[in-house]
Write a protein that holds these residues in place. Structure first.
Motif, PDB file in Angstrom:
ATOM      1  N   SER A 196       0.834  -1.196   0.000  1.00 41.44           N
ATOM      2  CA  SER A 196       0.000   0.000   0.000  1.00 41.44           C
ATOM      3  C   SER A 196       0.872   1.250   0.000  1.00 41.44           C
ATOM      4  O   SER A 196       1.931   1.283   0.636  1.00 41.44           O
ATOM      5  CB  SER A 196      -0.899   0.003   1.246  1.00 41.44           C
ATOM      6  OG  SER A 196      -1.805  -1.074   1.207  1.00 41.44           O
ATOM      7  N   VAL A 197       0.397   2.276  -0.675  1.00 44.58           N
ATOM      8  CA  VAL A 197       1.133   3.534  -0.769  1.00 44.58           C
ATOM      9  C   VAL A 197       0.116   4.662  -0.859  1.00 44.58           C
ATOM     10  O   VAL A 197      -1.002   4.461  -1.363  1.00 44.58           O
ATOM     11  CB  VAL A 197       2.085   3.521  -1.983  1.00 44.58           C
ATOM     12  CG1 VAL A 197       1.319   3.414  -3.288  1.00 44.58           C
ATOM     13  CG2 VAL A 197       3.004   4.718  -1.983  1.00 44.58           C
ATOM     14  N   SER A 239       5.583   6.498  -4.199  1.00 38.78           N
ATOM     15  CA  SER A 239       6.308   5.629  -5.116  1.00 38.78           C
ATOM     16  C   SER A 239       6.365   4.209  -4.582  1.00 38.78           C
ATOM     17  O   SER A 239       6.299   3.983  -3.369  1.00 38.78           O
ATOM     18  CB  SER A 239       7.734   6.138  -5.317  1.00 38.78           C
ATOM     19  OG  SER A 239       7.754   7.426  -5.880  1.00 38.78           O
ATOM     20  N   LEU A 240       6.494   3.268  -5.503  1.00 37.70           N
ATOM     21  CA  LEU A 240       6.618   1.849  -5.156  1.00 37.70           C
ATOM     22  C   LEU A 240       7.379   1.163  -6.274  1.00 37.70           C
ATOM     23  O   LEU A 240       7.236   1.529  -7.447  1.00 37.70           O
ATOM     24  CB  LEU A 240       5.234   1.219  -4.998  1.00 37.70           C
ATOM     25  CG  LEU A 240       5.139  -0.144  -4.320  1.00 37.70           C
ATOM     26  CD1 LEU A 240       5.525  -0.033  -2.849  1.00 37.70           C
ATOM     27  CD2 LEU A 240       3.721  -0.695  -4.451  1.00 37.70           C
ATOM     28  N   ARG A 241       8.180   0.186  -5.907  1.00 36.78           N
ATOM     29  CA  ARG A 241       8.916  -0.600  -6.903  1.00 36.78           C
ATOM     30  C   ARG A 241       8.563  -2.069  -6.722  1.00 36.78           C
ATOM     31  O   ARG A 241       8.675  -2.610  -5.627  1.00 36.78           O
ATOM     32  CB  ARG A 241      10.427  -0.391  -6.743  1.00 36.78           C
ATOM     33  CG  ARG A 241      11.281  -1.098  -7.793  1.00 36.78           C
ATOM     34  CD  ARG A 241      12.754  -0.714  -7.623  1.00 36.78           C
ATOM     35  NE  ARG A 241      13.621  -1.301  -8.624  1.00 36.78           N
ATOM     36  CZ  ARG A 241      14.222  -2.469  -8.498  1.00 36.78           C
ATOM     37  NH1 ARG A 241      14.045  -3.190  -7.392  1.00 36.78           N
ATOM     38  NH2 ARG A 241      15.020  -2.930  -9.456  1.00 36.78           N
ATOM     39  N   GLN A 286       9.345   0.603 -11.612  1.00 41.46           N
ATOM     40  CA  GLN A 286       9.396   1.730 -10.687  1.00 41.46           C
ATOM     41  C   GLN A 286       8.170   2.592 -10.955  1.00 41.46           C
ATOM     42  O   GLN A 286       7.976   3.059 -12.083  1.00 41.46           O
ATOM     43  CB  GLN A 286      10.674   2.540 -10.884  1.00 41.46           C
ATOM     44  CG  GLN A 286      10.757   3.777 -10.019  1.00 41.46           C
ATOM     45  CD  GLN A 286      10.851   3.447  -8.532  1.00 41.46           C
ATOM     46  OE1 GLN A 286      11.575   2.538  -8.149  1.00 41.46           O
ATOM     47  NE2 GLN A 286      10.111   4.179  -7.704  1.00 41.46           N
ATOM     48  N   VAL A 311      -1.186  -4.172  -5.478  1.00 44.42           N
ATOM     49  CA  VAL A 311      -0.758  -2.794  -5.238  1.00 44.42           C
ATOM     50  C   VAL A 311      -2.003  -1.970  -4.937  1.00 44.42           C
ATOM     51  O   VAL A 311      -2.972  -1.996  -5.702  1.00 44.42           O
ATOM     52  CB  VAL A 311      -0.019  -2.217  -6.461  1.00 44.42           C
ATOM     53  CG1 VAL A 311       0.255  -0.731  -6.269  1.00 44.42           C
ATOM     54  CG2 VAL A 311       1.281  -2.978  -6.699  1.00 44.42           C
TER      55      VAL A 311
END
Length: 131
Positions: A11-12, A17-19, A85, A127
Motif C-alpha cells: 500500500s502507498v 512511489s513503489l517498486r 518503478q 498494489v
C-alpha cells in the motif's frame, strides 16, 4: 521450467512511489519480451508497460512518464528479473500486478502489451494506492 514470481507489492499514499519486481528463472534465450499487466476488480487484465530483448520499451499513456520498466541480466546474460518503478501514483493504479514473458520469437515491446496464450505468467502482487 520457466517461473515468474512477483514481489514488492503493498500500500502507498497517492503521490507516492513503489517498486515491484518479477524474478525470472528457467529461460536462457536471447529473444523475448516482458511486460507488466494489471487487473483491477471487475476489469480485464491490461498490459501497460513492456520491454523487449532489444531494449525497446512501450507504455500506455496512462502510465507513461510515471512508471519505468527495466530488466536485469545474470552473469551469463540471461534475463533474471523485471522491475517496475512507479512514481506519482494514483488511486486508479490500484490493481493486482502481473508479469508476463513471451519467448522463443523476435518481439517488439508493443507486441507484448496484448495478453498472449503462449505467455508465461506470474501469480501477481497486489498494489493499493490510498487517496
Amino acid at each position: 521450467q520457466v517461473q515468474l514470481v512477483e514481489s514488492g507489492g503493498g500500500s502507498v499514499q497517492a503521490g507516492g512511489s513503489l517498486r515491484i519486481t518479477c524474478s525470472v528463472s528457467g529461460y536462457g534465450g536471447s529473444n523475448y519480451c516482458l511486460a507488466w499487466f494489471r487487473q483491477a476488480p471487475g476489469q480485464g487484465r491490461q498490459g501497460f508497460a513492456a520491454i523487449d530483448s532489444f531494449g525497446g520499451t512501450s507504455y500506455l499513456p496512462s502510465v507513461k512518464g510515471r512508471f519505468t520498466i527495466a530488466i536485469t541480466n545474470d552473469i551469463a546474460g540471461a534475463v533474471s528479473s523485471l522491475s517496475l518503478q512507479m512514481n506519482a501514483m494514483k488511486p486508479e493504479d490500484t490493481a493486482n500486478y502481473y508479469c508476463a514473458l513471451r519467448r522463443g520469437g523476435m518481439y517488439f515491446s508493443s507486441q507484448c502489451l496484448t495478453p498472449a496464450t503462449d505467455a508465461d505468467w506470474g501469480h501477481g502482487t497486489q498494489v493499493t494506492v490510498d487517496s
